[in-house]
Write a protein that holds these residues in place. Structure first.
Motif, mmCIF file in Angstrom:
data_model
loop_
_atom_site.group_PDB
_atom_site.id
_atom_site.type_symbol
_atom_site.label_atom_id
_atom_site.label_comp_id
_atom_site.label_asym_id
_atom_site.label_seq_id
_atom_site.Cartn_x
_atom_site.Cartn_y
_atom_site.Cartn_z
ATOM 1 N N THR A 96 -3.446 82.881 46.450
ATOM 2 C CA THR A 96 -3.619 83.601 47.858
ATOM 3 C C THR A 96 -2.263 83.622 47.182
ATOM 4 O O THR A 96 -1.593 84.921 47.665
ATOM 5 C CB THR A 96 -3.908 83.322 49.104
ATOM 6 O OG1 THR A 96 -5.394 82.957 48.332
ATOM 7 C CG2 THR A 96 -3.870 83.690 49.438
ATOM 8 N N VAL A 97 -1.474 82.759 48.026
ATOM 9 C CA VAL A 97 0.511 82.455 47.393
ATOM 10 C C VAL A 97 0.468 83.573 46.292
ATOM 11 O O VAL A 97 2.041 84.106 46.269
ATOM 12 C CB VAL A 97 0.508 80.884 47.639
ATOM 13 C CG1 VAL A 97 -0.069 80.723 49.034
ATOM 14 C CG2 VAL A 97 -0.143 80.428 46.541
ATOM 15 N N ALA A 112 0.280 87.109 47.564
ATOM 16 C CA ALA A 112 1.123 87.370 48.899
ATOM 17 C C ALA A 112 2.423 87.636 48.113
ATOM 18 O O ALA A 112 3.285 88.320 48.812
ATOM 19 C CB ALA A 112 1.484 85.737 49.213
ATOM 20 N N SER A 113 3.081 86.624 47.203
ATOM 21 C CA SER A 113 4.724 87.062 46.460
ATOM 22 C C SER A 113 5.261 88.091 45.837
ATOM 23 O O SER A 113 5.801 88.838 46.360
ATOM 24 C CB SER A 113 4.611 85.508 45.349
ATOM 25 O OG SER A 113 4.738 84.510 46.127
#
Length: 201
Positions: A153-154, A157-158
């Motif tokens: 997820t991160v 997002a990045s």
């Protein structure tokens, strides 16, 4: 800080592995290592900071990870008993909506125009699709593999930040993304086969 809260919430995968161990499952050391590697990658990417006066907040963030891990464990158990994903997501959404409605009683309300309504509809549609996919993944697939892949997820997002807001990542951020990807590969290798779901009577 938000980065610290998100990082602590991602300990849910570690707690999930612990709950599975207590329930009679036997997560391998390789799976635990993959989850720890992914969490380290999340921490390196978000770089949380804690102050001496933020112990209570840190404990609450850790508690959110423990409770989220229990929620994922419950989703897995429901799926193993043949509970359909749509029913699980429906009741989850219902309880969440009722809780949010109570919170709104003490919040300021804003009118919804066409633009904000469209954004809300998009959020709701994607969130529902994601919740259905996540519920099925934890119930029907290899549970800890799904937990390890949730670290991505991160990463997404990045990448969205780069594409849409022209953000730049330093070498440590790219290293963190590499660790998260490596943790997913390791979890894929070390995770046991998916359990057979029991159909409901």
């Amino acid at each position: 800080p938000l980065a610290a809260a998100v990082t602590l919430n991602y300990t849910s995968a570690i707690f999930l592995a612990i709950y599975l161990a207590f329930s009679g499952q036997r997560p391998t050391a390789g799976v635990f290592g993959a989850l720890a590697l992914g969490l380290a990658g999340v921490g390196l990417l978000l770089r949380p900071t804690w102050g001496a006066d933020q112990l209570l907040g840190a404990l609450l963030g850790l508690a959110s990870g423990a409770l989220a891990g229990m929620a994922y464990f419950s989703v897995r158990e429901l799926g193993q008993r043949g509970e359909p994903e749509t029913r699980t997501v429906f009741y989850f959404s219902l309880v969440s909506s009722l809780g949010a409605t109570c919170w709104l009683a003490w919040s300021e309300l804003h009118p919804v125009d066409l633009r904000s309504g469209s954004l809300l509809f998009g959020v709701a549609a994607f969130a529902t699709a994601a919740q259905l996919a996540m519920t099925r993944a934890y119930a029907a697939s290899r549970t800890l593999l799904a937990a390890a892949l949730a670290y991505s997820t991160v990463v997404f997002a990045s990448l969205f930040g780069i594409v849409f807001w022209h953000e730049t990542l330093d070498r440590w951020s790219w290293l963190a993304i590499g660790l998260i990807i490596l943790s997913g590969v390791a979890a894929t290798h070390f995770s046991p086969p998916a359990p057979v779901r029991r159909s409901s009577a």
